[in-house]
Scaffold this active site. Structure first.
Site, short mmCIF file in Angstrom:
data_model
loop_
_atom_site.label_atom_id
_atom_site.label_comp_id
_atom_site.label_asym_id
_atom_site.label_seq_id
_atom_site.Cartn_x
_atom_site.Cartn_y
_atom_site.Cartn_z
N ASP A 125 0.98 -1.53 -0.12
CA ASP A 125 0.05 0.21 0.08
C ASP A 125 1.14 0.86 -0.43
O ASP A 125 1.90 1.29 0.79
CB ASP A 125 -1.06 -0.35 1.25
CG ASP A 125 -2.22 0.72 1.44
OD1 ASP A 125 -3.17 0.98 0.21
OD2 ASP A 125 -1.59 2.04 1.95
N ASN A 136 -2.25 12.73 -4.01
CA ASN A 136 -3.29 13.71 -5.07
C ASN A 136 -3.77 15.01 -4.23
O ASN A 136 -4.50 15.93 -5.42
CB ASN A 136 -4.43 12.45 -4.74
CG ASN A 136 -4.27 11.18 -5.59
OD1 ASN A 136 -3.48 11.55 -6.85
ND2 ASN A 136 -5.32 10.22 -5.26
N HIS A 183 -4.42 14.87 -9.07
CA HIS A 183 -4.72 13.27 -9.62
C HIS A 183 -3.72 13.25 -10.81
O HIS A 183 -3.64 11.87 -10.85
CB HIS A 183 -6.70 13.12 -10.02
CG HIS A 183 -7.78 13.28 -8.69
ND1 HIS A 183 -7.26 11.93 -7.85
CD2 HIS A 183 -7.65 13.87 -8.42
CE1 HIS A 183 -7.87 12.57 -6.41
NE2 HIS A 183 -8.87 13.50 -6.62
N GLU A 228 -4.50 2.44 -4.29
CA GLU A 228 -3.35 1.95 -4.45
C GLU A 228 -2.76 0.99 -3.62
O GLU A 228 -1.24 1.45 -2.80
CB GLU A 228 -2.55 3.54 -3.56
CG GLU A 228 -3.15 3.75 -1.94
CD GLU A 228 -4.47 4.13 -1.59
OE1 GLU A 228 -4.66 5.00 -0.23
OE2 GLU A 228 -5.05 4.66 -2.72
#
Length: 331
Positions: free
Chosen positions: A213, A221, A226, A256
């Site tokens: 992760d 972001n 983005h 993610e």
């Protein structure tokens, strides 16, 4: 034509000549009688009519549509045509297969001569033909004298098949490949893990999973936008893939999160690969995003695990790494 009751070896030269002339006359008559009606007998798309091959004399009669379909006029070819007139125009990749199919049929190793092949037209292009033939006359020893068949131009069908194949491949990519990162999809990975479990049950080959992760990805972001976030995801996949082997699979599990399947790999070797990934991330600057790290969980398969149980174990380890220190490995 009289029925032949004597073997060829017992015939005189003049008798043999007469026999051949009678056979040729009969053969031409058969062809001429059918030439005008055969297309009505088989009113399917692409029908190019019937053909008749006198095997011993290598004399081939056919509907002229088979010839004009290749771009030739009747006046351009010899009055008498042998089998090789068409076989010489076969695509190199199809030639031996077609010839072997005919050889097998001639020695009665197959029930029917049936084959699809590419054949070259006068202008050098290739189109697809479908041939189907059967022995219509034999000698006393059961050797074929005449083989008759029908031929179709199946080029349109082949083009449609190729287009369908390409469409299916594109659809498969949409289903199996994540469009943004190029990693496999969650669905694909689930199938792969289930296959590995079946493999374990039969071969007892252990496999391992790595769950990753990206740390603080929401901040990327929120602060950089983005578009930068998408770039980070793609760069992340490139870095993670570097230490992976050909047999390994990387999937985008969601957002993610990424899941790696390591077939035939024990826990110790899986941790080594995970550490190579962690080091690679820590030594790579992703432009505006800088150094991007990941929380990593590693687990091997336990006998009796379901797919869900195996994934939950490695997922729990990943979250343990995330809530402890981030940028670390738990196993």
């Amino acid at each position: 034509m009289k029925k032949i009751t004597t073997k060829y070896s017992d015939l005189s030269k003049s008798q043999l000549i007469k026999l051949v002339e009678e056979m040729e006359e009969t053969f031409y008559q058969i062809s001429n009688d059918k030439n005008e009606t055969e297309l009505l007998s088989f009113p399917w798309i692409g029908n190019l009519g019937q053909w008749h091959w006198m095997v011993e004399n290598n004399l081939l009669l056919f509907n002229e549509k088979k010839l004009t379909n290749l771009g030739y006029e009747r006046e351009e070819i010899p009055e008498e045509v042998g089998f090789e007139f068409f076989t010489s125009k076969l695509h190199p990749d199809d030639y031996e297969r077609v010839m072997e199919d005919m050889r097998k049929y001639l020695r009665h190793a197959s029930d029917v001569y049936e084959v699809e092949y590419r054949i070259q037209t006068k202008d050098g292009n290739y189109i697809w033909y479908y041939d189907r033939g059967t022995i219509t006359k034999e000698n006393e020893d059961g050797e074929p004298l005449i083989i008759s068949g029908i031929v179709f131009d199946i080029t349109k069908r082949k083009v449609l098949e190729e287009e369908l194949k390409e469409s299916n491949e594109k659809l498969k990519q949409l289903v199996d490949i994540d469009e943004l990162t190029g990693a496999f999809t969650r669905r694909y990975m689930l199938n792969k893990i289930e296959n590995e479990i079946q493999r374990y049950n039969t071969e007892k080959l252990c496999f391992s999973l790595i769950m990753l992760d990206i740390d603080n990805f929401k901040l990327v972001n929120d602060n950089l936008g983005h578009n930068i976030g998408d770039t980070v995801l793609k760069d992340f996949v490139e870095i993670v893939e570097k230490p992976l082997r050909v047999k390994d699979s990387l999937s985008r599990w969601g957002g993610e999160e990424f899941l790696i399947l390591l077939p035939a790999t024990n826990l110790s070797d899986a941790v080594k690969i995970a550490n190579e990934i962690r080091v690679g991330l820590n030594h790579t600057c992703m432009n505006d995003a800088g150094i991007v790290t990941a929380s990593i969980g590693v687990s091997n398969y336990y006998e009796g695990d379901s797919t869900d149980n195996a994934i939950k174990r490695v997922d729990d380890l990943m979250y343990q790494a995330k809530y402890d220190d981030r940028n670390c490995i738990k196993y």
